[in-house]
Design a protein around this motif. Structure first.
Motif, short mmCIF file in Angstrom:
data_model
loop_
_atom_site.label_atom_id
_atom_site.label_comp_id
_atom_site.label_asym_id
_atom_site.label_seq_id
_atom_site.Cartn_x
_atom_site.Cartn_y
_atom_site.Cartn_z
N GLU A 63 0.82 -1.21 0.00
CA GLU A 63 0.00 0.00 0.00
C GLU A 63 0.86 1.26 0.00
OE1 GLU A 63 -0.43 -2.54 2.18
OE2 GLU A 63 -2.40 -3.35 1.65
N LEU A 101 2.45 1.64 -3.46
CA LEU A 101 1.46 2.18 -4.40
C LEU A 101 1.26 3.68 -4.17
CD1 LEU A 101 -0.61 1.61 -6.65
CD2 LEU A 101 -2.27 1.09 -4.83
N ARG A 103 1.99 6.60 -6.92
CA ARG A 103 0.95 7.53 -7.36
C ARG A 103 1.32 8.98 -7.08
NH1 ARG A 103 -4.51 4.05 -6.02
NH2 ARG A 103 -4.37 2.77 -7.91
N GLU A 134 -7.96 -2.45 -13.02
CA GLU A 134 -8.61 -1.55 -12.06
C GLU A 134 -7.79 -0.33 -11.67
OE1 GLU A 134 -11.08 -3.49 -8.90
OE2 GLU A 134 -9.89 -5.24 -9.49
N TYR A 188 -4.40 -0.35 -10.44
CA TYR A 188 -3.41 -0.55 -9.39
C TYR A 188 -2.05 -0.90 -9.99
CZ TYR A 188 -7.36 -0.47 -6.22
OH TYR A 188 -8.47 -0.08 -5.53
N SER A 230 -0.25 1.83 -12.02
CA SER A 230 0.50 2.89 -11.33
C SER A 230 1.95 2.48 -11.14
CB SER A 230 -0.13 3.20 -9.97
OG SER A 230 -1.43 3.71 -10.11
#
Length: 124
Positions: free
Chosen positions: A4, A7, A11, A86, A88, A91
């Motif tokens: 997480e 990610l 981003r 989706e 994810y 990115s």
């Protein structure tokens, strides 16, 4: 570091695009790159004009300096929008392309699902 956090860091480097913005980039000559695996493309369709590149080949096919690059990989200034299912994996992939010098690489918020939900063209 957790995935997480990885990610979120990825981003933070990107100016991510909505489906309408990605369609505009494509209309202006930018490259949409679909990294979804074959089963998803067969099940859900594809974005007309998008370059299909499986994720495991992405860097080799998009690096303008690589002998295995796709003809569409015309230079480091090319606007590239990476599309996954989706939004994810795309990115992380877009940041990888930026590390190769593709400074205008980004991804599609919500991925292919968001593109389809926005009523944009899908080829079967």
């Amino acid at each position: 570091m957790r995935v997480e956090e990885l990610l979120a860091a990825a981003r933070a480097e990107l100016d991510r695009l909505s489906p309408a913005e990605a369609a505009e980039v494509q209309a202006r000559g930018g490259l949409l790159v679909d990294i979804r695996y074959a089963a998803l493309r067969e099940r859900d369709g594809t974005i007309p004009g998008a370059l299909i590149v499986e994720r495991n080949e992405l860097e080799w096919r998009l690096d303008p300096a690589c002998e295995h690059r796709a003809p569409e990989a015309t230079g480091h200034d090319l606007p590239v929008v990476v599309v996954c299912d989706e939004g994810y994996a795309s990115s992380l992939a877009a940041v990888s392309l930026r590390r190769l010098g593709l400074r205008r690489a980004t991804d599609l918020i919500g991925g292919f699902r968001a593109w389809r939900a926005a009523g944009l063209p899908v080829a079967r």
